[in-house]
Each structure stands twice: as structure tokens, then as C-alpha cells.
Design a protein around this motif. Structure first.
Motif, PDB file in Angstrom:
ATOM      1  N   SER A   1       7.815  -0.930  -7.544  1.00 58.18           N
ATOM      2  CA  SER A   1       8.845   0.104  -7.451  1.00 58.18           C
ATOM      3  C   SER A   1       9.850  -0.239  -6.358  1.00 58.18           C
ATOM      4  O   SER A   1       9.648  -1.154  -5.565  1.00 58.18           O
ATOM      5  N   ASN A   2      10.892   0.545  -6.339  1.00 58.72           N
ATOM      6  CA  ASN A   2      11.893   0.474  -5.283  1.00 58.72           C
ATOM      7  C   ASN A   2      11.459   1.461  -4.203  1.00 58.72           C
ATOM      8  O   ASN A   2      11.552   2.670  -4.386  1.00 58.72           O
ATOM      9  N   PHE A   3      10.943   0.963  -3.080  1.00 59.95           N
ATOM     10  CA  PHE A   3      10.455   1.845  -2.020  1.00 59.95           C
ATOM     11  C   PHE A   3      11.579   2.716  -1.474  1.00 59.95           C
ATOM     12  O   PHE A   3      11.442   3.922  -1.318  1.00 59.95           O
ATOM     13  N   THR A   4      12.712   2.104  -1.187  1.00 61.17           N
ATOM     14  CA  THR A   4      13.895   2.847  -0.757  1.00 61.17           C
ATOM     15  C   THR A   4      15.115   1.979  -0.984  1.00 61.17           C
ATOM     16  O   THR A   4      15.015   0.751  -1.039  1.00 61.17           O
ATOM     17  N   GLY A   5      16.265   2.616  -1.147  1.00 56.95           N
ATOM     18  CA  GLY A   5      17.476   1.849  -1.418  1.00 56.95           C
ATOM     19  C   GLY A   5      18.713   2.536  -0.876  1.00 56.95           C
ATOM     20  O   GLY A   5      18.686   3.708  -0.471  1.00 56.95           O
ATOM     21  N   LEU A   6      19.798   1.796  -0.865  1.00 55.02           N
ATOM     22  CA  LEU A   6      21.080   2.308  -0.396  1.00 55.02           C
ATOM     23  C   LEU A   6      21.647   3.296  -1.403  1.00 55.02           C
ATOM     24  O   LEU A   6      21.845   2.964  -2.571  1.00 55.02           O
ATOM     25  N   ASP A   7      21.873   4.534  -0.964  1.00 53.80           N
ATOM     26  CA  ASP A   7      22.547   5.528  -1.807  1.00 53.80           C
ATOM     27  C   ASP A   7      23.141   6.599  -0.897  1.00 53.80           C
ATOM     28  O   ASP A   7      23.104   6.477   0.331  1.00 53.80           O
ATOM     29  N   SER A   8      23.681   7.647  -1.493  1.00 51.77           N
ATOM     30  CA  SER A   8      24.386   8.662  -0.709  1.00 51.77           C
ATOM     31  C   SER A   8      23.467   9.400   0.255  1.00 51.77           C
ATOM     32  O   SER A   8      23.920   9.896   1.290  1.00 51.77           O
ATOM     33  N   SER A   9      22.182   9.472  -0.048  1.00 54.25           N
ATOM     34  CA  SER A   9      21.243  10.132   0.857  1.00 54.25           C
ATOM     35  C   SER A   9      20.621   9.174   1.866  1.00 54.25           C
ATOM     36  O   SER A   9      19.882   9.586   2.748  1.00 54.25           O
ATOM     37  N   ASN A  10      20.944   7.899   1.717  1.00 56.55           N
ATOM     38  CA  ASN A  10      20.380   6.869   2.587  1.00 56.55           C
ATOM     39  C   ASN A  10      21.462   5.839   2.926  1.00 56.55           C
ATOM     40  O   ASN A  10      21.327   4.655   2.640  1.00 56.55           O
TER      41      ASN A  10
ATOM     42  N   THR B   1       8.886 -17.599  -9.880  1.00 54.06           N
ATOM     43  CA  THR B   1       7.571 -18.152  -9.594  1.00 54.06           C
ATOM     44  C   THR B   1       6.712 -17.202  -8.769  1.00 54.06           C
ATOM     45  O   THR B   1       5.569 -16.950  -9.105  1.00 54.06           O
ATOM     46  N   LEU B   2       7.236 -16.663  -7.701  1.00 54.17           N
ATOM     47  CA  LEU B   2       6.421 -15.859  -6.804  1.00 54.17           C
ATOM     48  C   LEU B   2       6.574 -14.364  -7.029  1.00 54.17           C
ATOM     49  O   LEU B   2       5.615 -13.623  -6.906  1.00 54.17           O
ATOM     50  N   LEU B   3       7.766 -13.907  -7.331  1.00 53.98           N
ATOM     51  CA  LEU B   3       7.999 -12.481  -7.496  1.00 53.98           C
ATOM     52  C   LEU B   3       8.511 -12.190  -8.897  1.00 53.98           C
ATOM     53  O   LEU B   3       9.508 -12.752  -9.334  1.00 53.98           O
ATOM     54  N   ASP B   4       7.830 -11.294  -9.575  1.00 50.26           N
ATOM     55  CA  ASP B   4       8.283 -10.838 -10.886  1.00 50.26           C
ATOM     56  C   ASP B   4       9.430  -9.847 -10.666  1.00 50.26           C
ATOM     57  O   ASP B   4       9.252  -8.818 -10.026  1.00 50.26           O
ATOM     58  N   ILE B   5      10.617 -10.161 -11.173  1.00 46.18           N
ATOM     59  CA  ILE B   5      11.772  -9.282 -10.976  1.00 46.18           C
ATOM     60  C   ILE B   5      12.190  -8.586 -12.257  1.00 46.18           C
ATOM     61  O   ILE B   5      13.258  -7.993 -12.323  1.00 46.18           O
ATOM     62  N   SER B   6      11.332  -8.638 -13.267  1.00 50.45           N
ATOM     63  CA  SER B   6      11.706  -8.042 -14.549  1.00 50.45           C
ATOM     64  C   SER B   6      11.903  -6.530 -14.441  1.00 50.45           C
ATOM     65  O   SER B   6      12.632  -5.942 -15.242  1.00 50.45           O
ATOM     66  N   GLY B   7      11.269  -5.888 -13.457  1.00 47.47           N
ATOM     67  CA  GLY B   7      11.430  -4.454 -13.302  1.00 47.47           C
ATOM     68  C   GLY B   7      12.657  -4.046 -12.515  1.00 47.47           C
ATOM     69  O   GLY B   7      12.964  -2.858 -12.393  1.00 47.47           O
ATOM     70  N   ILE B   8      13.362  -5.025 -11.958  1.00 47.94           N
ATOM     71  CA  ILE B   8      14.580  -4.728 -11.190  1.00 47.94           C
ATOM     72  C   ILE B   8      15.754  -4.820 -12.144  1.00 47.94           C
ATOM     73  O   ILE B   8      16.338  -5.885 -12.339  1.00 47.94           O
ATOM     74  N   ASP B   9      16.113  -3.712 -12.748  1.00 46.83           N
ATOM     75  CA  ASP B   9      17.138  -3.728 -13.785  1.00 46.83           C
ATOM     76  C   ASP B   9      18.437  -3.058 -13.373  1.00 46.83           C
ATOM     77  O   ASP B   9      19.353  -2.928 -14.172  1.00 46.83           O
ATOM     78  N   TRP B  10      18.523  -2.622 -12.094  1.00 48.51           N
ATOM     79  CA  TRP B  10      19.737  -1.924 -11.665  1.00 48.51           C
ATOM     80  C   TRP B  10      20.737  -2.863 -10.987  1.00 48.51           C
ATOM     81  O   TRP B  10      21.854  -2.474 -10.715  1.00 48.51           O
ATOM     82  N   ILE B  11      20.341  -4.099 -10.722  1.00 52.61           N
ATOM     83  CA  ILE B  11      21.260  -5.099 -10.176  1.00 52.61           C
ATOM     84  C   ILE B  11      21.000  -6.420 -10.883  1.00 52.61           C
ATOM     85  O   ILE B  11      19.965  -6.602 -11.525  1.00 52.61           O
ATOM     86  N   SER B  12      21.933  -7.359 -10.734  1.00 46.83           N
ATOM     87  CA  SER B  12      21.744  -8.673 -11.333  1.00 46.83           C
ATOM     88  C   SER B  12      20.937  -9.556 -10.388  1.00 46.83           C
ATOM     89  O   SER B  12      20.839  -9.286  -9.191  1.00 46.83           O
TER      90      SER B  12
ATOM     91  N   SER C   1      21.458  -3.219  -1.284  1.00 53.99           N
ATOM     92  CA  SER C   1      20.374  -3.210  -0.307  1.00 53.99           C
ATOM     93  C   SER C   1      19.242  -2.307  -0.767  1.00 53.99           C
ATOM     94  O   SER C   1      19.467  -1.159  -1.152  1.00 53.99           O
ATOM     95  N   PHE C   2      18.027  -2.828  -0.722  1.00 51.80           N
ATOM     96  CA  PHE C   2      16.859  -2.023  -1.049  1.00 51.80           C
ATOM     97  C   PHE C   2      15.613  -2.692  -0.487  1.00 51.80           C
ATOM     98  O   PHE C   2      15.632  -3.860  -0.096  1.00 51.80           O
ATOM     99  N   ILE C   3      14.523  -1.928  -0.425  1.00 55.94           N
ATOM    100  CA  ILE C   3      13.213  -2.456  -0.068  1.00 55.94           C
ATOM    101  C   ILE C   3      12.336  -2.318  -1.301  1.00 55.94           C
ATOM    102  O   ILE C   3      12.101  -1.209  -1.786  1.00 55.94           O
ATOM    103  N   GLY C   4      11.887  -3.443  -1.845  1.00 52.34           N
ATOM    104  CA  GLY C   4      11.056  -3.421  -3.041  1.00 52.34           C
ATOM    105  C   GLY C   4       9.584  -3.555  -2.717  1.00 52.34           C
ATOM    106  O   GLY C   4       9.207  -4.044  -1.651  1.00 52.34           O
ATOM    107  N   GLU C   5       8.753  -3.122  -3.666  1.00 52.94           N
ATOM    108  CA  GLU C   5       7.301  -3.209  -3.527  1.00 52.94           C
ATOM    109  C   GLU C   5       6.738  -4.089  -4.635  1.00 52.94           C
ATOM    110  O   GLU C   5       7.064  -3.890  -5.812  1.00 52.94           O
ATOM    111  N   TRP C   6       5.897  -5.054  -4.250  1.00 49.95           N
ATOM    112  CA  TRP C   6       5.207  -5.900  -5.211  1.00 49.95           C
ATOM    113  C   TRP C   6       3.702  -5.807  -4.978  1.00 49.95           C
ATOM    114  O   TRP C   6       3.254  -5.756  -3.834  1.00 49.95           O
ATOM    115  N   GLU C   7       2.957  -5.797  -6.067  1.00 50.13           N
ATOM    116  CA  GLU C   7       1.501  -5.765  -5.960  1.00 50.13           C
ATOM    117  C   GLU C   7       1.003  -7.107  -5.450  1.00 50.13           C
ATOM    118  O   GLU C   7       1.383  -8.158  -5.968  1.00 50.13           O
TER     119      GLU C   7
END
Length: 200
Positions: A80-89, A11-22, A48-54
Motif C-alpha cells: 500500500s501507499n503508507f502516506t503521500g503528497l496531497d492537500s492534507s499532507n 527485480t527487487l520491488l514489485d511496482i504493479s500496484g503503483i498505478d497512480w504514477i508512471s 512523493s510518497f512512502i510505499g510499503e512492501w511485504e
């Protein structure tokens, strides 16, 4: 009963672009808005990530309750994914609070890594944080990694005086940092209606 997962995702957040997790891994926590962008911290430890929504006037959802569910004309568009958990973060585990300063640098508190992290406007760990940082971009770390950690809570920014405040529940203190990310003061939080008192 209202399905809160459906409320936030469809309803509030479109998550169709988040395809790297369920969708089961979406555990939204901290929020911040700046320049018509809604930033949302996903606190699922392994995702863990910080997402951006228009977030502009033309696409704000108009939610309407229908029996036991919500419906709206449109959701906020995922950018987009502003930042996320990975080896550099590696410090971004279980993010809790997020705030942006006037330069669009983001401060993030994390519970498992018990840290205050700083990201530049492109979402990379800030290179100007202290040289002894345990994690890239960490302004401060308040304890060892703890998967059940819940001490570090929210973060607030005073842009007028260029100060950053972090709430630490286990210490029962609010810690203060200056514009150069140097520790400046501790406020001891007491109960019984008393005011916070600076220490040192």
C-alpha cells in the motif's frame, strides 16, 4: 551496463500496484524495515510518497546476475501507499530519510519543505506535533520552501532514551528532539576529526 531502474523496479520491488504514477516518477531514496514491512521513500517531487512492501522470508527475492542485467525468482509484493503528497499532507515534498519508532510512528525528513515530519501508524500526519506547525505533522521546519533545498538529510531514533536526531547539512549540525517532539539540543559538527559538541 546494469540498468539500475530495472534492477530496483522489476527485480527487487514489485511496482504493479503503483498505478497512480508512471515508472519514470519512481526515484527511491530512504528505506526502513519494521515488522516484516519494507518502507521506501519515493523522492520525486511531484510524486512523493512512502510505499510499503511485504518483506518476509518466503518472498525475499533471490537476485542472480545474468550478463548485464539481474533476474530473480520473485519481487517484494507492494502492499500500500503508507502516506503521500496531497492537500492534507503538503509537507511531504522530496522525502529523504525515514525511521519508525517502537510505536510504528514514522519520522520523515523532507528536502524541499526542509522539515521533520511525524506520521501515526496509519500514515496520517500526527496531530500531537507542535501547534505552530507549518505543515500538518511537522515537528520542525528548518527554512522556507526551497525546490533546490538539500539541507535536511537523515533521521535517526534512539528508542532507549526516546530521542530523535536530524542531520542538517547546511547548518552542519545534528538537532535532537525528545519523546514529546520538543527540541532539546544541537550538536555542532566540526571537521578535522573532532567530536560533535553540544550547544546550549
Amino acid at each position: 551496463d546494469v540498468n539500475t531502474s530495472s534492477l530496483f523496479t522489476s527485480t527487487l520491488l514489485d511496482i504493479s500496484g503503483i498505478d497512480w504514477i508512471s515508472s519514470d516518477d519512481l526515484h527511491f531514496r530512504g528505506l526502513a524495515i519494521q515488522d516484516n514491512i519494507l518502507y521506501v521513500a519515493n523522492s520525486k517531487k511531484s510524486a512523493s510518497f512512502i510505499g510499503e512492501w511485504e518483506c518476509n522470508q518466503s518472498n525475499r527475492p533471490r537476485a542472480k546476475k545474468t550478463n548485464s542485467s539481474f533476474a530473480s525468482d520473485s519481487g517484494l509484493k507492494f502492499l500500500s501507499n503508507f502516506t503521500g503528497l496531497d492537500s492534507s499532507n503538503p509537507g511531504l515534498v522530496h522525502p529523504y530519510g525515514i525511521r519508525l519508532n517502537d510505536d510504528n510512528f514514522m519520522y520523515v525528513t523532507t528536502q524541499d519543505t526542509q522539515a521533520l515530519l511525524l506520521y501515526d501508524s496509519g500514515g496520517s500526519p500526527d496531530s500531537k506535533t507542535p501547534a505552530n506547525s507549518i505543515y500538518p505533522g511537522s515537528v520542525a521546519v528548518y527554512g522556507p520552501f526551497n525546490e533546490n533545498g538539500n539541507g535536511v538529510r537523515d533521521v535517526a531514533i534512539d528508542d532507549v532514551n526516546n530521542l530523535v536526531f536530524v542531520a542538517e547539512e547546511q547548518l552542519q549540525m545534528v538537532l535532537c528532539y525528545d519523546a514529546s517532539n520538543n527540541f532539546t539540543n544541537i550538536f555542532n559538527i566540526t571537521y578535522g576529526g573532532k567530536d560533535a559538541e553540544p550547544i546550549g
